[in-house]
Write a protein that holds these residues in place. Structure first.
Motif, short mmCIF file in Angstrom:
data_model
loop_
_atom_site.label_atom_id
_atom_site.label_comp_id
_atom_site.label_asym_id
_atom_site.label_seq_id
_atom_site.Cartn_x
_atom_site.Cartn_y
_atom_site.Cartn_z
N MET A 198 26.63 3.86 44.91
CA MET A 198 27.66 4.89 44.89
C MET A 198 27.38 5.90 45.99
N SER A 199 28.34 6.09 46.88
CA SER A 199 28.14 7.04 47.97
C SER A 199 29.48 7.57 48.43
N LEU A 200 29.61 8.90 48.46
CA LEU A 200 30.86 9.55 48.79
C LEU A 200 30.71 10.36 50.06
N ALA A 201 31.71 10.28 50.94
CA ALA A 201 31.75 11.09 52.15
C ALA A 201 32.96 12.02 52.12
N PHE A 202 32.78 13.24 52.60
CA PHE A 202 33.89 14.15 52.84
C PHE A 202 34.15 14.17 54.34
N LEU A 203 35.43 14.04 54.72
CA LEU A 203 35.83 14.05 56.12
C LEU A 203 36.66 15.30 56.40
N PHE A 204 36.45 15.90 57.57
CA PHE A 204 37.13 17.15 57.91
C PHE A 204 37.83 17.00 59.26
N PRO A 205 39.17 17.13 59.28
CA PRO A 205 39.92 16.91 60.52
C PRO A 205 39.73 18.02 61.54
N GLY A 206 40.02 17.69 62.79
CA GLY A 206 39.92 18.65 63.88
C GLY A 206 41.28 19.11 64.34
N GLN A 207 41.28 19.87 65.44
CA GLN A 207 42.51 20.46 65.96
C GLN A 207 43.50 19.37 66.34
N GLY A 208 44.73 19.62 66.03
CA GLY A 208 45.79 18.62 66.15
C GLY A 208 46.35 18.30 64.78
N ALA A 209 45.51 18.48 63.73
CA ALA A 209 45.96 18.23 62.36
C ALA A 209 46.66 19.44 61.75
N GLN A 210 46.54 20.60 62.37
CA GLN A 210 47.10 21.84 61.80
C GLN A 210 48.61 21.75 61.64
N ARG A 211 49.12 22.49 60.68
CA ARG A 211 50.57 22.57 60.45
C ARG A 211 50.88 23.94 59.87
N PRO A 212 52.10 24.44 60.08
CA PRO A 212 52.45 25.77 59.58
C PRO A 212 52.27 25.90 58.07
N ASP A 213 51.78 27.07 57.66
CA ASP A 213 51.59 27.42 56.24
C ASP A 213 50.59 26.50 55.55
N MET A 214 49.65 25.95 56.30
CA MET A 214 48.67 25.05 55.71
C MET A 214 47.75 25.76 54.72
N LEU A 215 47.55 27.05 54.89
CA LEU A 215 46.72 27.81 53.95
C LEU A 215 47.54 28.29 52.76
N GLY A 216 48.77 28.66 53.02
CA GLY A 216 49.63 29.14 51.94
C GLY A 216 49.98 28.07 50.94
N THR A 217 49.93 26.81 51.37
CA THR A 217 50.28 25.70 50.48
C THR A 217 49.06 24.95 49.95
N LEU A 218 47.87 25.52 50.13
CA LEU A 218 46.70 24.91 49.51
C LEU A 218 46.87 24.87 47.99
N PRO A 219 46.32 23.86 47.32
CA PRO A 219 46.41 23.81 45.85
C PRO A 219 45.87 25.10 45.23
N ARG A 220 46.57 25.62 44.28
CA ARG A 220 46.13 26.86 43.63
C ARG A 220 44.99 26.55 42.66
N SER A 221 43.88 27.22 42.88
CA SER A 221 42.73 27.04 42.01
C SER A 221 41.76 28.18 42.25
N PRO A 222 40.83 28.43 41.32
CA PRO A 222 39.84 29.49 41.56
C PRO A 222 39.02 29.25 42.82
N ALA A 223 38.69 28.00 43.10
CA ALA A 223 37.86 27.71 44.28
C ALA A 223 38.59 28.02 45.57
N THR A 224 39.84 27.59 45.66
CA THR A 224 40.58 27.86 46.90
C THR A 224 40.88 29.35 47.04
N ALA A 225 41.17 30.02 45.93
CA ALA A 225 41.42 31.46 45.97
C ALA A 225 40.19 32.21 46.47
N GLU A 226 39.02 31.80 46.02
CA GLU A 226 37.77 32.43 46.44
C GLU A 226 37.56 32.27 47.94
#
Length: 316
Positions: A1-29
């Motif tokens: 069992m092995s899990l990887a997290f991948l993080f995109p670079g510039q070019g993936a951005q889109r308008p309101d990408m932060l405003g539309t993040l899933p609402r949760s305590p972690a993202t709010a923090e």
């Protein structure tokens, strides 16, 4: 069992990408902490509007914040802890935060400096980047060498797969590279939403200044194996991570090597942070045996539940 997290670079951005993040305590923090630090850096909080994202620094900061928020939500609220982290270009910074090498505050400061220095390096002239698909890496490298001139240089900036690469250079140079790539049989040639030339010698001073800043930070060895941009290798050394964060801006991204290495190291599942999905596609193409999913496409909670199910079934 092995899990990887991948993080995109510039070019993936889109308008309101932060405003539309899933609402949760972690993202709010993450959003609250980021707004506080942005204010201390003298930056506006609305960095993800369509007009704001035209600025290199804003786009990179938005990707950093979205990446960290995605990872924290997956870990704190869904119990998913990665054994590997990999970020493409500026995506390496949220990867380093996820692995505990940088704090979010340190990363926000570093990425602000990085973006501003990159813009300064490109203040004279018109620069950009373009992705070419359907040509072997050697052919793309030959094109860069053939069409680039002293006035309009072209560099091979990213090696994303066996047949997808990215050029950095002047706008005129990128046009010449497009003509040459299409004559050579390229399936697609696409200008990226980037107004600077990155991962090339033009950014050598940026790399030097980044190294100076990162040298002053504490050394915290990563909690997950970090895959480097500059060599496409895995490391558990804080110093190697910091060196990679500094130097990658002036060197080609060896993403294809990193993705193939994930298969060799036993990665079975991967999740790509909001707002990307290109890294998921590149990974599944290079290593079909890895189950990869993009949060942007599936939704954070459904993707997390699916990965939990797969990981429970996957023997160690």
């Amino acid at each position: 069992m092995s899990l990887a997290f991948l993080f995109p670079g510039q070019g993936a951005q889109r308008p309101d990408m932060l405003g539309t993040l899933p609402r949760s305590p972690a993202t709010a923090e993450v959003l609250d902490e980021s707004r506080t630090q942005l204010a201390q850096l003298g930056l506006r909080p609305d960095i993800d509007t369509a007009s704001a994202l035209e600025d290199t620094t804003n786009a990179q900061l938005a990707l950093l914040i979205a990446g960290v928020a995605s990872a924290r939500a997956l870990t704190a609220e869904h119990g998913l802890i990665p054994q590997f982290v990999a970020g493409h270009s500026v995506g390496a910074f949220p990867a380093a935060v996820c692995a505990g090498v940088l704090t979010l505050t340190e990363a926000l400061t570093a990425v602000t400096l990085r973006g501003q220095l990159m813009e300064r390096a490109c203040r004279d002239g018109q620069w950009g980047m373009a992705a070419v698909s359907g040509l072997p890496t050697r052919t793309a490298a030959d094109i860069a060498g053939q069409v680039g001139t002293a006035e309009d240089p072209i560099w091979l900036a990213n090696i994303n797969s066996a047949t997808q690469t990215v050029f950095s250079g002047t706008v005129i140079g990128l046009r010449s590279a497009e003509d040459a790539a299409r004559r050579a049989g390229a399936r697609n040639y696409e200008r990226l939403q980037v107004s600077v030339a990155s991962h090339c010698p033009l950014q050598q001073d940026t790399a030097r200044r980044m190294a100076e800043y990162l040298t002053g930070l504490p050394r915290r060895d990563p909690s997950a194996r970090y895959l480097t941009n500059t060599r496409g290798r895995a490391t558990g050394s804080a110093q190697t991570v910091l060196d990679d964060l500094a130097q990658a801006v002036a060197r080609p991204v060896q993403w294809y090597d990193a993705t193939r290495l994930m298969g060799e190291l036993g990665v079975t599942c991967a999740l790509e942070a909001i707002p990307g999905h290109t890294l998921t596609r590149l990974l599944t193409s290079a290593v079909p045996g890895i189950a990869a999913e993009a949060l942007q496409d599936s939704g954070l909670a459904p993707a997390a539940a699916h990965m939990q199910h797969l990981l429970q079934r996957t023997p160690e």
